[in-house]
Write a protein that holds these residues in place. Structure first.
Motif, PDB file in Angstrom:
ATOM      1  N   TRP A 131      11.157  -2.675   3.741  1.00 35.90           N
ATOM      2  CA  TRP A 131      11.482  -3.126   5.097  1.00 35.90           C
ATOM      3  C   TRP A 131      11.384  -4.644   5.194  1.00 35.90           C
ATOM      4  N   ALA A 132      10.384  -5.224   4.537  1.00 36.09           N
ATOM      5  CA  ALA A 132      10.211  -6.678   4.579  1.00 36.09           C
ATOM      6  C   ALA A 132      11.303  -7.400   3.800  1.00 36.09           C
ATOM      7  N   ILE A 133      11.720  -6.835   2.656  1.00 38.96           N
ATOM      8  CA  ILE A 133      12.690  -7.516   1.797  1.00 38.96           C
ATOM      9  C   ILE A 133      14.124  -7.258   2.247  1.00 38.96           C
ATOM     10  N   LEU A 134      14.429  -6.010   2.604  1.00 39.00           N
ATOM     11  CA  LEU A 134      15.805  -5.657   2.977  1.00 39.00           C
ATOM     12  C   LEU A 134      16.090  -5.877   4.451  1.00 39.00           C
ATOM     13  N   GLY A 135      15.042  -6.032   5.245  1.00 42.40           N
ATOM     14  CA  GLY A 135      15.253  -6.290   6.670  1.00 42.40           C
ATOM     15  C   GLY A 135      15.894  -5.119   7.382  1.00 42.40           C
ATOM     16  N   GLY A 136      16.944  -5.399   8.104  1.00 41.07           N
ATOM     17  CA  GLY A 136      17.619  -4.375   8.891  1.00 41.07           C
ATOM     18  C   GLY A 136      18.277  -3.298   8.060  1.00 41.07           C
ATOM     19  N   SER A 137      18.399  -3.509   6.738  1.00 35.06           N
ATOM     20  CA  SER A 137      19.000  -2.500   5.870  1.00 35.06           C
ATOM     21  C   SER A 137      18.040  -1.372   5.535  1.00 35.06           C
ATOM     22  N   SER A 138      16.782  -1.506   5.924  1.00 35.54           N
ATOM     23  CA  SER A 138      15.780  -0.495   5.631  1.00 35.54           C
ATOM     24  C   SER A 138      15.096  -0.077   6.924  1.00 35.54           C
ATOM     25  N   ALA A 139      14.296   0.964   6.830  1.00 35.46           N
ATOM     26  CA  ALA A 139      13.593   1.458   8.010  1.00 35.46           C
ATOM     27  C   ALA A 139      12.242   2.013   7.587  1.00 35.46           C
ATOM     28  N   ILE A 140      11.257   1.866   8.465  1.00 37.99           N
ATOM     29  CA  ILE A 140       9.927   2.410   8.212  1.00 37.99           C
ATOM     30  C   ILE A 140       9.761   3.686   9.018  1.00 37.99           C
ATOM     31  N   HIS A 141       9.338   4.746   8.357  1.00 32.98           N
ATOM     32  CA  HIS A 141       9.013   5.988   9.050  1.00 32.98           C
ATOM     33  C   HIS A 141       7.559   5.881   9.505  1.00 32.98           C
ATOM     34  N   TRP A 142       7.366   5.630  10.790  1.00 32.57           N
ATOM     35  CA  TRP A 142       6.069   5.213  11.291  1.00 32.57           C
ATOM     36  C   TRP A 142       4.997   6.281  11.150  1.00 32.57           C
ATOM     37  N   HIS A 143       5.343   7.550  11.271  1.00 34.52           N
ATOM     38  CA  HIS A 143       4.340   8.591  11.099  1.00 34.52           C
ATOM     39  C   HIS A 143       3.776   8.573   9.679  1.00 34.52           C
ATOM     40  N   GLY A 144       4.677   8.489   8.699  1.00 35.39           N
ATOM     41  CA  GLY A 144       4.232   8.409   7.315  1.00 35.39           C
ATOM     42  C   GLY A 144       3.490   7.121   7.018  1.00 35.39           C
ATOM     43  N   PHE A 145       3.923   6.037   7.681  1.00 31.16           N
ATOM     44  CA  PHE A 145       3.265   4.751   7.478  1.00 31.16           C
ATOM     45  C   PHE A 145       1.816   4.790   7.971  1.00 31.16           C
ATOM     46  N   LEU A 146       1.588   5.404   9.125  1.00 29.81           N
ATOM     47  CA  LEU A 146       0.227   5.521   9.653  1.00 29.81           C
ATOM     48  C   LEU A 146      -0.624   6.449   8.789  1.00 29.81           C
ATOM     49  N   ILE A 147      -0.010   7.510   8.256  1.00 27.59           N
ATOM     50  CA  ILE A 147      -0.740   8.393   7.342  1.00 27.59           C
ATOM     51  C   ILE A 147      -1.166   7.622   6.090  1.00 27.59           C
ATOM     52  N   SER A 148      -0.286   6.770   5.574  1.00 28.85           N
ATOM     53  CA  SER A 148      -0.616   5.965   4.397  1.00 28.85           C
ATOM     54  C   SER A 148      -1.804   5.049   4.672  1.00 28.85           C
ATOM     55  N   TRP A 149      -1.827   4.423   5.846  1.00 30.90           N
ATOM     56  CA  TRP A 149      -2.942   3.547   6.196  1.00 30.90           C
ATOM     57  C   TRP A 149      -4.244   4.330   6.304  1.00 30.90           C
ATOM     58  N   ALA A 150      -4.176   5.511   6.885  1.00 26.66           N
ATOM     59  CA  ALA A 150      -5.380   6.340   7.005  1.00 26.66           C
ATOM     60  C   ALA A 150      -5.914   6.726   5.628  1.00 26.66           C
ATOM     61  N   LEU A 151      -5.018   7.098   4.709  1.00 27.50           N
ATOM     62  CA  LEU A 151      -5.451   7.481   3.368  1.00 27.50           C
ATOM     63  C   LEU A 151      -5.979   6.285   2.589  1.00 27.50           C
ATOM     64  N   ILE A 152      -5.372   5.118   2.788  1.00 25.29           N
ATOM     65  CA  ILE A 152      -5.874   3.909   2.131  1.00 25.29           C
ATOM     66  C   ILE A 152      -7.307   3.634   2.573  1.00 25.29           C
ATOM     67  N   ALA A 153      -7.572   3.774   3.876  1.00 24.98           N
ATOM     68  CA  ALA A 153      -8.927   3.560   4.393  1.00 24.98           C
ATOM     69  C   ALA A 153      -9.912   4.571   3.813  1.00 24.98           C
ATOM     70  N   VAL A 154      -9.493   5.826   3.721  1.00 27.97           N
ATOM     71  CA  VAL A 154     -10.368   6.869   3.172  1.00 27.97           C
ATOM     72  C   VAL A 154     -10.678   6.596   1.703  1.00 27.97           C
ATOM     73  N   PHE A 155      -9.640   6.293   0.910  1.00 28.15           N
ATOM     74  CA  PHE A 155      -9.851   6.036  -0.515  1.00 28.15           C
ATOM     75  C   PHE A 155     -10.682   4.775  -0.737  1.00 28.15           C
ATOM     76  N   LEU A 156     -10.511   3.770   0.130  1.00 23.40           N
ATOM     77  CA  LEU A 156     -11.302   2.552   0.010  1.00 23.40           C
ATOM     78  C   LEU A 156     -12.778   2.849   0.271  1.00 23.40           C
ATOM     79  N   TRP A 157     -13.050   3.649   1.294  1.00 25.20           N
ATOM     80  CA  TRP A 157     -14.438   4.016   1.599  1.00 25.20           C
ATOM     81  C   TRP A 157     -15.044   4.843   0.466  1.00 25.20           C
ATOM     82  N   LEU A 158     -14.275   5.807  -0.056  1.00 29.43           N
ATOM     83  CA  LEU A 158     -14.767   6.631  -1.154  1.00 29.43           C
ATOM     84  C   LEU A 158     -15.013   5.789  -2.414  1.00 29.43           C
ATOM     85  N   GLY A 159     -14.104   4.861  -2.697  1.00 32.57           N
ATOM     86  CA  GLY A 159     -14.247   4.033  -3.884  1.00 32.57           C
ATOM     87  C   GLY A 159     -15.463   3.128  -3.820  1.00 32.57           C
TER      88      GLY A 159
END
Length: 289
Positions: free
Chosen positions: A246-274
């Motif tokens: 999304w950052a590189i292609l700009g308007g040619s790409s799209a972020i699926h926000w539900h999946g994006f928020l799930i990714s952030w939640a999992l990153i936080a969980v894995f960071l805490w576990l690590g």
């Protein structure tokens, strides 16, 4: 009399109030303060690893550009020319693949380097105590330097295809930080496991190879059916790669926000576990390494 005084814990040479005392099992607050105070050791280890990484090489840092460039060339030949996979909204396929290759190569290299960092620095760990978190952090920062160097490929491909980026390119540092956090948690967890169970070093390449095929490196997330979207988003690198695109292609790409928020939640969980796993086992590293 002198022997008795020597045995007493409250009697001894005067202590400097500003002296730094570091020992295994320090509380969290003192530990993070010690980590900051030992930042010079972090700089030394990172610079040493960076120098060793390209020592006696002909191309040096140019390998940071050649590796993703060759990967993009192979993926473009196989998945676009042969498999005829589409790009995202008309963007050049090679540029779309590059936006997936860069974060994935950073993630895989960070896990590989950090997971072996404690064992490769065993001579240092067994001689003196310092916050062990410095060692895998230094290894990941070296890989981050490779990522920053390889960003020059984005500029080169944009010029080659005459592709004009949008304002979204300004958000790229945010997604680089996201990739760093996504790699940090699993890297700390694997590095602590690798100290106790050395056969983990054989499992890591297999896990990374599997992760390459279930991550949107050579294909667009838009090809994933909606019914599989939640399961697909349980891979944290999906949000990272989609963010890079999304950052590189700009308007040619799209972020699926539900999946994006799930990714952030999992990153936080894995960071805490690590971090939790690393801090829990850190005091025993010198005994079992």
């Amino acid at each position: 009399m002198n022997a008795e005084l020597a045995r007493r814990p409250d009697v001894g040479p005067p202590q400097d109030e500003d002296a730094l005392i570091i020992e295994a099992g320090r509380g969290s607050g003192l530990y993070w303060r010690d980590l900051w105070r030992y930042r010079e050791l972090f700089y030394v280890l990172a610079w040493r690893d960076l120098a060793v990484r390209y020592k006696q090489t002909v191309l040096g840092l140019a390998w940071a550009i050649l590796r993703p460039l060759l990967t993009v060339a192979v993926f473009t030949l196989i998945f676009q020319r042969i498999a005829n996979l589409p790009s995202e909204a008309g963007a050049p396929y090679a540029l779309m693949v590059l936006a997936g290759v860069l974060p994935w190569q950073f993630f895989s290299a960070a896990l590989a380097e950090a997971s072996a960092s404690l064992v490769s620095n065993s001579a240092l760990i067994t001689k003196v105590y310092f916050p062990r978190l410095i060692v895998p952090l230094a290894a990941i920062v070296v890989v981050l330097v490779d990522l920053l160097v390889s960003l020059a490929l984005i500029v080169a491909l944009m010029a080659w295809y005459r592709f004009m980026p949008g304002w979204q390119l300004l958000t790229l540092p945010f997604f680089i930080a996201m990739a760093f956090l996504a790699s940090l948690g699993p890297a700390l967890w694997l590095s602590s496991l690798n100290v106790t169970y050395r056969d983990f070093r054989h499992a890591i390449p297999f896990m990374l190879q599997l992760g390459l095929y279930i991550s949107p490196v050579a294909f667009s997330s838009s090809l994933v059916p909606e019914g599989w979207r939640i399961l697909y988003s349980l891979n944290p690198m999906v949000g990272v790669i989609d963010g890079f695109r999304w950052a590189i292609l700009g308007g040619s790409s799209a972020i699926h926000w539900h999946g994006f928020l799930i990714s952030w939640a999992l990153i936080a969980v894995f960071l805490w576990l690590g971090v939790s796993r690393f801090r829990r086992t850190e005091r025993h590293f010198a005994d079992i390494i």
